[in-house]
Scaffold this active site. Structure first.
Site, mmCIF file in Angstrom:
data_model
loop_
_atom_site.group_PDB
_atom_site.id
_atom_site.type_symbol
_atom_site.label_atom_id
_atom_site.label_comp_id
_atom_site.label_asym_id
_atom_site.label_seq_id
_atom_site.Cartn_x
_atom_site.Cartn_y
_atom_site.Cartn_z
ATOM 1 N N THR A 16 0.831 -1.196 0.000
ATOM 2 C CA THR A 16 0.000 0.000 0.000
ATOM 3 C C THR A 16 0.872 1.256 0.000
ATOM 4 O O THR A 16 2.038 1.229 0.396
ATOM 5 C CB THR A 16 -0.947 0.030 1.214
ATOM 6 O OG1 THR A 16 -0.176 0.146 2.419
ATOM 7 C CG2 THR A 16 -1.810 -1.221 1.271
ATOM 8 N N GLY A 17 0.294 2.353 -0.465
ATOM 9 C CA GLY A 17 1.026 3.611 -0.471
ATOM 10 C C GLY A 17 2.204 3.627 -1.414
ATOM 11 O O GLY A 17 3.241 4.224 -1.117
ATOM 12 N N SER B 57 2.771 5.087 -4.558
ATOM 13 C CA SER B 57 2.280 5.988 -5.602
ATOM 14 C C SER B 57 3.351 6.875 -6.210
ATOM 15 O O SER B 57 3.092 7.562 -7.193
ATOM 16 C CB SER B 57 1.171 6.883 -5.035
ATOM 17 O OG SER B 57 1.658 7.647 -3.949
ATOM 18 N N GLY C 27 7.297 2.825 -0.518
ATOM 19 C CA GLY C 27 6.468 1.780 -1.088
ATOM 20 C C GLY C 27 6.990 1.287 -2.426
ATOM 21 O O GLY C 27 6.996 0.083 -2.714
ATOM 22 N N TYR D 299 -0.187 11.961 14.186
ATOM 23 C CA TYR D 299 0.540 10.947 13.415
ATOM 24 C C TYR D 299 1.273 9.980 14.351
ATOM 25 O O TYR D 299 1.206 8.756 14.190
ATOM 26 C CB TYR D 299 1.511 11.643 12.476
ATOM 27 C CG TYR D 299 2.416 10.741 11.685
ATOM 28 C CD1 TYR D 299 1.964 10.108 10.539
ATOM 29 C CD2 TYR D 299 3.746 10.544 12.068
ATOM 30 C CE1 TYR D 299 2.802 9.288 9.797
ATOM 31 C CE2 TYR D 299 4.589 9.735 11.336
ATOM 32 C CZ TYR D 299 4.112 9.104 10.200
ATOM 33 O OH TYR D 299 4.952 8.293 9.471
#
Length: 283
Positions: free
Chosen positions: A27-28, A30, A36, A194
């Site tokens: 995931t992540g 991009s 990632g 976060y």
């Protein structure tokens, strides 16, 4: 139960494609400047088929921006690293802030990769810089919880249900989560929402590893430390670099090598651990 014998000498030789035939969701993934992407390339180089999840609007809204050539260029870079020519690389979008999205993503990735998912790397996150204790609000807390924590747990839940439907103790099940430096030295007082969300993942690692042990799935969490993903420059960048004994930032491939190893059978005895990959960073 009899003792297991020492491995034969031939089995000690490193397999150049230790993930041949395995499938992975990252995931992540991009941007080609991100962790990632580096993880996906390492998994692909080890022989795995990989599904890349991306959420381009997140990056478009940040100072570093989205990958200039888009998700297909990211996927092409991973395909170029494939160690097994029969493996595949697929990609697709997903807004993991919604409650239904994690299960949908697991289902989509599983179909794209041929009906089974072996490795889950939950690398995505809502980027930090959310504020101090006096600056954060309920909206920021909820947003980080939904994406950084809730989505990860729901991804693992659906992944576990799939693994439970396989023959007992099917090998190769791996989960890797990502935490941050919230538990080290001075913590992250300027990114409290976060840090809270990422800290929850570190805290639940042992519980998840115990839960998934009966499925022969290992669960580990990696803190990559400060990594150059194109979000800082100038004097501040150099000041951080000076805090590493090597005199440089961590690069995306630094934690990627660790994560890829955790996905292999060589790491099948490692589970329930929170592992710092910080290059000796001096806070």
């Amino acid at each position: 139960m009899p003792k297991l014998p020492h491995p034969e000498a031939a089995s000690l030789r490193r397999d150049p494609l230790p993930l041949r035939g395995r499938t992975a969701l990252v995931t992540g993934a991009s941007r080609r400047g991100g962790i990632g992407y580096a993880v996906a390339r390492r998994l692909a180089a080890h022989g795995a088929s990989v599904y890349l999840h991306h959420h381009v609007p997140h990056d478009e809204a940040k100072p570093w921006g989205a990958d200039p050539e888009g998700p297909e260029a990211v996927a092409a870079g991973v395909r170029a690293a494939l160690g097994d020519p029969s493996a595949r690389v697929c990609h697709g979008p997903g807004d993991l802030s919604t409650a239904a999205a994690p299960a949908e993503l697991i289902a989509t990735a599983t179909r794209a990769l041929g009906g089974r998912l072996d490795i889950l790397v939950a690398n995505h996150a809502l980027s930090g810089f959310d504020g101090t204790l006096l600056e954060i609000d309920a909206e920021k807390l909820d947003a980080h919880w939904a994406i950084d924590t809730r989505a990860v747990l729901l991804l693992i839940q659906t992944f576990a249900r799939q693994r439970a439907a396989l023959p007992a103790r099917t090998p190769g099940g791996r989960v890797v989560m990502m935490t941050s430096g919230q538990d080290i030295a001075g913590g992250m007082p300027g990114e409290l929402a976060y840090a809270l969300a990422k800290g929850a993942l570190a805290s639940v690692t042992r519980s998840l590893s115990t839960t998934l042990a009966e499925l022969a799935v290992t669960v580990n969490t990696v803190n990559p430390g400060p990594v150059d993903t194109d979000y800082m420059e100038g004097e501040e960048y150099q000041a951080v670099a000076d805090l590493f004994p090597a005199g440089r930032w961590g690069m995306p491939d630094d934690p990627a090598r660790l994560i890829a190893w955790l996905a292999t059978d060589e790491a099948e005895w490692i589970t329930g651990q929170v592992i710092d990959s910080e290059g000796g960073f001096r806070r």
